[in-house]
Design an enzyme around this catalytic site. Structure first.
Site, PDB file in Angstrom:
ATOM      1  N   ASP A 167      13.356  35.160  47.973  1.00  0.00           N
ATOM      2  CA  ASP A 167      13.082  35.154  46.536  1.00  0.00           C
ATOM      3  C   ASP A 167      12.250  33.927  46.163  1.00  0.00           C
ATOM      4  O   ASP A 167      12.036  33.024  46.966  1.00  0.00           O
ATOM      5  CB  ASP A 167      14.389  35.160  45.722  1.00  0.00           C
ATOM      6  CG  ASP A 167      15.172  33.870  45.882  1.00  0.00           C
ATOM      7  OD1 ASP A 167      15.116  33.276  46.970  1.00  0.00           O
ATOM      8  OD2 ASP A 167      15.848  33.465  44.928  1.00  0.00           O
ATOM      9  N   GLU A 168      11.771  33.926  44.943  1.00  0.00           N
ATOM     10  CA  GLU A 168      11.126  32.777  44.294  1.00  0.00           C
ATOM     11  C   GLU A 168       9.943  32.218  45.079  1.00  0.00           C
ATOM     12  O   GLU A 168       9.733  31.012  45.169  1.00  0.00           O
ATOM     13  CB  GLU A 168      12.167  31.689  44.001  1.00  0.00           C
ATOM     14  CG  GLU A 168      13.222  32.159  43.012  1.00  0.00           C
ATOM     15  CD  GLU A 168      14.232  31.088  42.634  1.00  0.00           C
ATOM     16  OE1 GLU A 168      14.695  31.120  41.488  1.00  0.00           O
ATOM     17  OE2 GLU A 168      14.557  30.241  43.486  1.00  0.00           O
ATOM     18  N   VAL A 169       9.151  33.118  45.656  1.00  0.00           N
ATOM     19  CA  VAL A 169       7.876  32.694  46.247  1.00  0.00           C
ATOM     20  C   VAL A 169       6.935  32.281  45.122  1.00  0.00           C
ATOM     21  O   VAL A 169       6.796  32.969  44.115  1.00  0.00           O
ATOM     22  CB  VAL A 169       7.255  33.828  47.080  1.00  0.00           C
ATOM     23  CG1 VAL A 169       5.791  33.539  47.388  1.00  0.00           C
ATOM     24  CG2 VAL A 169       8.046  34.035  48.366  1.00  0.00           C
ATOM     25  N   HIS A 212      11.743  28.506  49.790  1.00  0.00           N
ATOM     26  CA  HIS A 212      12.995  27.782  50.033  1.00  0.00           C
ATOM     27  C   HIS A 212      13.066  27.208  51.452  1.00  0.00           C
ATOM     28  O   HIS A 212      14.139  27.159  52.061  1.00  0.00           O
ATOM     29  CB  HIS A 212      14.204  28.669  49.730  1.00  0.00           C
ATOM     30  CG  HIS A 212      14.346  28.990  48.271  1.00  0.00           C
ATOM     31  ND1 HIS A 212      14.932  28.125  47.371  1.00  0.00           N
ATOM     32  CD2 HIS A 212      13.955  30.073  47.562  1.00  0.00           C
ATOM     33  CE1 HIS A 212      14.900  28.669  46.162  1.00  0.00           C
ATOM     34  NE2 HIS A 212      14.310  29.851  46.246  1.00  0.00           N
TER      35      HIS A 212
END
Length: 618
Positions: free
Chosen positions: A385-387, A314
């Protein structure tokens, strides 16, 4: 005609009034209807003058165990009589430490302003409070007597937000006595007091219940909203309005997801190129004065402004300048890379470059400024999050670095490096904060999956924010391993769901829309009991509803957040044992009250339902 019409007298004449500008006409007339309270419901009846009926607002204030208080207090007794007064006849005295009294003076100004907004002419920009009034109304005074017993002026997870409020009336004086441990409890008490007041349409005055006793405190320590200002920029005035409305509902944490891969609207004095390259335009920037203003604006209203700097994923736009700076190298990889589906969860992509040590130097500078802007910090959100492992594993520089250091290239090898990154980030923030540890918050992610979390994250240093579903078994594992948690499950508390897709067609990913009833009924304690056999109240800090802004900007932020955010507020303040149904009439009235305060809250029902309680049902 305005004046002394009594609700028990049948109307005989409708008078057409011409507004001063002679361009608008309106009727000012006594209603043919009146109301009586029957088993907690306001019943609408013909106003024949035979029965002792009251106005709708009077009935709402005095009917039921809690009148129209929102969120529902821990305990309350609300009187059945009202007295009229004018907003100019409010006095106050305070007993508190000097710094607390300074805050209280501002809180009283806000309280008085909220009462002014109850007048229907206020929103129209007309001059309110024209009378005429009888001697009893003109002579009646509302006295505030506020005592705060400690000198705390900053919110923390240990802050006592309880309060007691006693309202009594003798002769021409109504006295509201507030006793609290902290300023934040006093502020909540003033909000409750403002909800014991309404507009009296036939007297063109305010009215307050003549007696009331409230003893109140929140169930959850952390009660918040997340607002994303990267996908679409949200202006300072809209954020102010959000903080005002959070305060009106006793929410205490504004989680500011200020940057993301889409844009970098945060102006940093030591790194001005971040917003120069990353902001949508020079008008879509939060300058240091804006940040400091909003932090203080929230504090006065009992709301912590909690910053998030989401990393190592992100990130993206705003970081391009580093590639052009001699000696820095590329600090973010996969920025705007295509096809985006291969490298991130939504366009545009971007992740920090683990192979470049200069990345940590820049991250430390960002933390240095954020600590100053949001000082003093009691919490900080690292994102996390969301790597996308494919992004890192297809970047030549990172692959070479992983190989040279014998780290491996499988998923677990990257999780180890991700965990190392998070520890370095924690150390950098601690240094930026004068070597004082700040409790960090992290989203659920691959690092918190089954069997992972205690490999990478110390349960004394982090709170885990759960954004997955309410039946995710990782919730039970986190609690059994003594991790503190905040709930933000997308199947109940994501407020951006239920729109048309913004990529492709159909509906957006988290559809359907989450109605206020679903928001209200979701209970973190019930989830904990189902998964662990206990409510885990010492580990569940509270919750947040999230508004991600792919399809939201200033024009829609109010209607997306409110009044559903108020449903969250009662869940987190009271944790009611019943479902949404007993709360419906109070909820609808609270929405009306928010609109009077200038909030463009979404309509939930026709006005007819507000005026005919209990008749809009299945």
């Amino acid at each position: 005609m305005r004046g002394s019409f009594a609700c028990g007298v049948a109307p005989l004449l409708l008078t057409l009034i011409l507004a001063p500008a002679a361009t608008t006409t309106f009727f000012s007339l006594p209603s043919p209807w009146g109301y009586r309270c029957d088993v907690g419901r306001c019943i609408k009846e013909d106003n024949t003058g035979v029965e002792d009926l009251v106005t709708l607002n009077t009935c709402k204030l005095t009917c039921g165990p809690f009148g129209v208080l929102w969120p529902q207090p821990k305990s309350a007794t609300v009187g059945k009589e009202v007295v009229q007064f004018l907003p100019s006849n409010i006095t106050h005295k305070t007993s508190c430490a000097p710094a607390v009294c300074e805050l209280l003076e501002q809180a009283v100004v806000i309280f008085k302003d909220n009462l002014q907004r109850y007048h229907p002419d206020y929103a129209a920009g007309l001059t309110p409070w024209k009378g005429p009034w009888g001697p009893a109304t003109v002579g009646h005074t509302l006295n505030l007597d506020v005592t705060v017993n400690t000198d705390a002026t900053r919110l923390s997870l240990e802050t006592d937000e309880s309060y007691s409020l006693s309202v009594s009336t003798t002769g021409q004086t109504t006295t509201a006595i507030i006793i609290t441990a902290t300023y934040f409890g006093a502020r909540h008490a003033l909000e409750t007091l403002s909800q014991l007041v309404e507009y009296q349409e036939y007297q063109d005055s305010l009215m307050i219940v003549s007696t009331a006793e409230v003893s109140d405190s929140p169930v959850f320590k952390y009660r918040g909203l997340i607002l994303d200002t990267s996908r679409n920029f949200i202006g300072v005035e809209a954020i102010e309005r959000t903080l005002d409305t959070m305060a009106a509902n006793k929410l205490n944490s504004f989680h500011w997801h200020i940057t993301d891969s889409h844009s970098f609207p945060l102006y940093l004095e030591s790194l001005p190129k971040m917003s120069y390259y990353g902001a949508y335009s020079s008008r879509h920037v939060y300058y240091p004065a804006d940040i400091r203003h909003l932090v203080e604006y929230g504090r006065v209203r009992g709301v912590r402004v909690l910053p998030e700097f989401d990393a190592p994923a992100h990130v993206g736009n705003g970081w391009q300048w580093t590639e052009k700076e001699e000696g820095l190298g590329k600090l973010a990889v996969c920025v705007n890379r295509e096809p985006w589906q291969s490298y991130c969860v939504e366009p545009p992509c971007g992740q920090l470059n683990l192979a470049n040590p200069n990345m940590y130097k820049l991250l430390g500078q960002i933390y240095d400024e954020m600590v100053q802007l949001f000082s003093p910090l009691d919490l900080f959100h690292y994102g996390g999050d969301e790597v996308n492992l494919n992004c890192w594993n297809t970047t030549a520089e990172i692959v070479a670095w992983m190989t040279e250091n014998n780290n491996g290239l499988d998923a677990d090898a990257y999780y180890v490096q991700w965990g190392t990154f998070q520890e370095r980030a924690r150390q950098l923030l601690t240094t930026a904060n004068g070597e004082k540890e700040v409790t960090g918050i992290l989203w659920t992610s691959h690092l918190t999956e089954a069997g992972h979390v205690d490999r990478f994250l110390n349960n004394s240093q982090y709170i885990i924010q759960i954004w997955t579903t309410g039946d995710d078994p990782v919730i039970g594992e986190l609690l059994k391993k003594n991790y503190r948690v905040i709930f933000s499950t997308y199947d109940s508390w994501y407020l951006d769901c239920g729109m048309g897709a913004w990529v492709g067609e159909g509906n957006n990913w988290c559809s359907p829309y989450k109605g206020w009833q679903k928001v209200y009924d979701f209970s973190p304690y019930e989830i904990a009991i189902n998964q662990t056999g206990a409510d885990q109240r010492d580990l569940i800090m509270g919750g947040e509803a999230a508004l991600w802004t792919e399809q939201v900007d200033d024009t829609a932020v109010d209607s997306k957040l409110w009044p559903r955010g108020a449903a969250l507020a009662e869940r987190l303040w009271t944790n009611p044992s019943a479902n949404w149904k007993p709360a419906e009439t109070r909820f609808i009235h609270n929405r009306q009250r928010l609109v009077k305060r200038g909030v463009m809250a979404e309509r939930i029902q026709p006005e007819w339902c507000h005026q005919n309680e209990g008749l809009c049902y299945l």
